[in-house]
Every structure is written in C-alpha cells, then in structure tokens.
Design a protein around this motif. Structure first.
Motif, PDB file in Angstrom:
ATOM      1  N   ALA A  89       0.809  -1.220   0.000  1.00 26.51           N
ATOM      2  CA  ALA A  89       0.000   0.000   0.000  1.00 26.51           C
ATOM      3  C   ALA A  89       0.842   1.270   0.000  1.00 26.51           C
ATOM      4  CB  ALA A  89      -0.916  -0.010   1.221  1.00 26.51           C
ATOM      5  N   ALA A  90       2.141   1.146  -0.055  1.00 26.89           N
ATOM      6  CA  ALA A  90       3.032   2.307   0.011  1.00 26.89           C
ATOM      7  C   ALA A  90       2.926   3.150  -1.257  1.00 26.89           C
ATOM      8  CB  ALA A  90       4.475   1.859   0.215  1.00 26.89           C
ATOM      9  N   PRO A  91       3.180   4.443  -1.117  1.00 25.57           N
ATOM     10  CA  PRO A  91       3.217   5.311  -2.303  1.00 25.57           C
ATOM     11  C   PRO A  91       4.332   4.879  -3.262  1.00 25.57           C
ATOM     12  CG  PRO A  91       3.258   6.616  -0.263  1.00 25.57           C
ATOM     13  CD  PRO A  91       3.414   5.174   0.118  1.00 25.57           C
ATOM     14  N   ALA A  92       4.147   5.208  -4.521  1.00 22.86           N
ATOM     15  CA  ALA A  92       5.098   4.800  -5.563  1.00 22.86           C
ATOM     16  C   ALA A  92       6.513   5.278  -5.263  1.00 22.86           C
ATOM     17  CB  ALA A  92       4.646   5.323  -6.925  1.00 22.86           C
ATOM     18  N   GLN A  93       6.676   6.496  -4.730  1.00 27.61           N
ATOM     19  CA  GLN A  93       8.029   6.993  -4.472  1.00 27.61           C
ATOM     20  C   GLN A  93       8.724   6.178  -3.390  1.00 27.61           C
ATOM     21  OE1 GLN A  93       5.232   8.791  -3.830  1.00 27.61           O
ATOM     22  NE2 GLN A  93       5.461  10.016  -1.977  1.00 27.61           N
ATOM     23  N   VAL A  94       7.973   5.649  -2.429  1.00 25.18           N
ATOM     24  CA  VAL A  94       8.575   4.803  -1.396  1.00 25.18           C
ATOM     25  C   VAL A  94       8.959   3.453  -1.994  1.00 25.18           C
ATOM     26  CG1 VAL A  94       8.211   3.662   0.833  1.00 25.18           C
ATOM     27  CG2 VAL A  94       7.360   5.990   0.470  1.00 25.18           C
ATOM     28  N   LEU A  95       8.095   2.907  -2.819  1.00 20.72           N
ATOM     29  CA  LEU A  95       8.412   1.631  -3.480  1.00 20.72           C
ATOM     30  C   LEU A  95       9.625   1.789  -4.391  1.00 20.72           C
ATOM     31  CD1 LEU A  95       4.831   0.307  -4.279  1.00 20.72           C
ATOM     32  CD2 LEU A  95       6.404  -0.475  -2.487  1.00 20.72           C
ATOM     33  N   ASP A  96       9.707   2.912  -5.077  1.00 18.86           N
ATOM     34  CA  ASP A  96      10.882   3.174  -5.925  1.00 18.86           C
ATOM     35  C   ASP A  96      12.148   3.280  -5.080  1.00 18.86           C
ATOM     36  OD1 ASP A  96       9.244   3.175  -8.155  1.00 18.86           O
ATOM     37  OD2 ASP A  96       9.198   5.367  -8.351  1.00 18.86           O
ATOM     38  N   ALA A  97      12.052   3.949  -3.926  1.00 17.50           N
ATOM     39  CA  ALA A  97      13.208   4.074  -3.029  1.00 17.50           C
ATOM     40  C   ALA A  97      13.609   2.715  -2.469  1.00 17.50           C
ATOM     41  CB  ALA A  97      12.896   5.064  -1.903  1.00 17.50           C
ATOM     42  N   ALA A  99      13.169  -0.157  -4.043  1.00 15.70           N
ATOM     43  CA  ALA A  99      13.813  -0.858  -5.159  1.00 15.70           C
ATOM     44  C   ALA A  99      15.255  -0.380  -5.323  1.00 15.70           C
ATOM     45  CB  ALA A  99      13.019  -0.648  -6.449  1.00 15.70           C
ATOM     46  N   GLU A 100      15.462   0.933  -5.239  1.00 16.20           N
ATOM     47  CA  GLU A 100      16.820   1.482  -5.333  1.00 16.20           C
ATOM     48  C   GLU A 100      17.672   1.008  -4.155  1.00 16.20           C
ATOM     49  OE1 GLU A 100      18.802   5.836  -4.800  1.00 16.20           O
ATOM     50  OE2 GLU A 100      17.028   5.727  -6.078  1.00 16.20           O
ATOM     51  N   GLY A 101      17.101   1.023  -2.954  1.00 17.03           N
ATOM     52  CA  GLY A 101      17.821   0.557  -1.771  1.00 17.03           C
ATOM     53  C   GLY A 101      18.169  -0.915  -1.865  1.00 17.03           C
ATOM     54  N   ASN A 102      17.238  -1.719  -2.376  1.00 16.43           N
ATOM     55  CA  ASN A 102      17.508  -3.147  -2.569  1.00 16.43           C
ATOM     56  C   ASN A 102      18.697  -3.355  -3.493  1.00 16.43           C
ATOM     57  OD1 ASN A 102      15.542  -4.491  -0.963  1.00 16.43           O
ATOM     58  ND2 ASN A 102      13.975  -4.144  -2.505  1.00 16.43           N
ATOM     59  N   ARG A 103      18.739  -2.594  -4.574  1.00 19.09           N
ATOM     60  CA  ARG A 103      19.863  -2.714  -5.523  1.00 19.09           C
ATOM     61  C   ARG A 103      21.186  -2.343  -4.842  1.00 19.09           C
ATOM     62  NH1 ARG A 103      15.897  -0.918  -9.026  1.00 19.09           N
ATOM     63  NH2 ARG A 103      16.453   1.277  -8.746  1.00 19.09           N
ATOM     64  N   ALA A 104      21.182  -1.244  -4.095  1.00 21.02           N
ATOM     65  CA  ALA A 104      22.409  -0.812  -3.407  1.00 21.02           C
ATOM     66  C   ALA A 104      22.832  -1.842  -2.362  1.00 21.02           C
ATOM     67  CB  ALA A 104      22.178   0.551  -2.743  1.00 21.02           C
ATOM     68  N   TYR A 105      21.864  -2.391  -1.648  1.00 24.89           N
ATOM     69  CA  TYR A 105      22.148  -3.391  -0.621  1.00 24.89           C
ATOM     70  C   TYR A 105      22.761  -4.642  -1.262  1.00 24.89           C
ATOM     71  CZ  TYR A 105      21.439  -6.553   3.306  1.00 24.89           C
ATOM     72  OH  TYR A 105      21.633  -7.455   4.321  1.00 24.89           O
ATOM     73  N   GLU A 106      22.134  -5.131  -2.324  1.00 23.18           N
ATOM     74  CA  GLU A 106      22.640  -6.331  -2.985  1.00 23.18           C
ATOM     75  C   GLU A 106      24.017  -6.107  -3.572  1.00 23.18           C
ATOM     76  OE1 GLU A 106      19.563  -7.798  -5.629  1.00 23.18           O
ATOM     77  OE2 GLU A 106      18.101  -7.632  -3.994  1.00 23.18           O
ATOM     78  N   GLU A 107      24.267  -4.924  -4.087  1.00 23.53           N
ATOM     79  CA  GLU A 107      25.596  -4.614  -4.619  1.00 23.53           C
ATOM     80  C   GLU A 107      26.627  -4.613  -3.489  1.00 23.53           C
ATOM     81  OE1 GLU A 107      27.558  -0.666  -6.402  1.00 23.53           O
ATOM     82  OE2 GLU A 107      25.906  -1.475  -7.607  1.00 23.53           O
ATOM     83  N   ARG A 108      26.255  -4.065  -2.351  1.00 20.87           N
ATOM     84  CA  ARG A 108      27.184  -3.966  -1.220  1.00 20.87           C
ATOM     85  C   ARG A 108      27.426  -5.309  -0.552  1.00 20.87           C
ATOM     86  NH1 ARG A 108      30.096  -1.587   2.420  1.00 20.87           N
ATOM     87  NH2 ARG A 108      29.608  -1.457   4.633  1.00 20.87           N
TER      88      ARG A 108
END
Length: 162
Positions: A89-97, A99-108
């Motif tokens: 139910a989160a707003p799109a900008q939170v879901l986008d953040a 997704a971006e955080g997941n990518r950064a986490y997986e890279e790290r």
C-alpha cells in the motif's frame, strides 16, 4: 506454507522427510531443517522455536536468503506476500526508493535485504534498509541471521497454530 495448522505433537510424529519438507517451507536452509528434525520430539511450540533458533547458523544464511524475495517485490507469493502486506500500500516513491535501496544493498552485500517485515510499513523498512547499508559485511550477516531467526519464529508460530 501449509494451509492447515499442525500441532507440535503431530510434527514430532511425522516421518523425517515430511518434517524436513514442512520446515523448508518456513526456511529454505536444508541443514537447518535436518538439525531441527533430528532434535525431535519438542512437544510444545516454544521448545520447537528455541531449538529452531539454536540450530540456525551463519552457514544456513545463503540457502535461506535464496528463498526470500526482495522487500517490496510485487511478485512475492504466499507467506512473503502476507508478511510484506503493508508494503504493497506504500506510495510509488517509497516503493521506488525501496527498489533502489535493494539494488544498493545487494551490490554492497551480495544478497537480498532480509528483514522481519511482518507488521511493518514500507517507510520503516526503507529506513531500516538505509541504516543497515552502513554496516560492514560481517556485522550485516549477523544482523541478517537475527532477522532470519525472527522470521522463522513467526512462521513456526503460524504453521503450528499460535
């Protein structure tokens, strides 16, 4: 995850292969499932949960992580979808953040961001993800293992009717 809650006594009586299959629906780490099954009988949920937590080691983490979807992944199924229910139910900008955080986490860290999401909203999970990105890899593996133990505890409670 199994649709019908079992009793711990019924779990104690299952054939080992079926008991391991059931536990692998809770956590996809095969060594952990074998060790928990080998410790039967438990008799009570609290005893099973304690044994499950004690059996979990860092060696199980990679196998368990392979069975977890990303936080905010709209294609998550079953138990993970229910546990992440507030995220949907989160707003799109939170879901986008996320997704971006997941990518950064997986890279790290080289694996998915694992967090006990049950009852937590997307903003909280995003804040936790951002904080955990500051961990060194060894610390983060310990944190992820503790989160996995919490997830397993909740899932065992659901499977065994708590």
């Amino acid at each position: 995850m199994t649709a019908v809650a079992l009793t711990v006594a019924a779990f104690d009586d299952l054939p080992a292969t079926r008991a391991e299959e059931l536990l692998r629906e809770v956590c996809s780490a095969p060594r952990w499932a074998r060790q928990v099954v080998a410790g039967r009988p438990y008799g009570r949920l609290a005893a099973l949960q304690r044994a499950a937590a004690a059996a979990l080691t860092e060696d199980d983490l990679d196998a368990a992580l392979a069975g977890h979807p990303r936080i905010g992944d709209r294609s998550a199924q079953g138990t993970a979808r229910r546990e992440q229910g507030a995220v949907a139910a989160a707003p799109a900008q939170v879901l986008d953040a996320l997704a971006e955080g997941n990518r950064a986490y997986e890279e790290r860290f080289g694996h998915v961001y694992l967090v006990c999401a049950s009852g937590r909203d997307a903003e909280d999970l995003l804040a936790t993800l951002r904080a955990r990105l500051r961990n060194d890899p060894a610390t983060e593996r310990r944190v992820a293992l503790a989160e996995l133990a919490a997830i397993n505890r909740l899932r065992l409670g659901r499977v065994f009717g708590a």
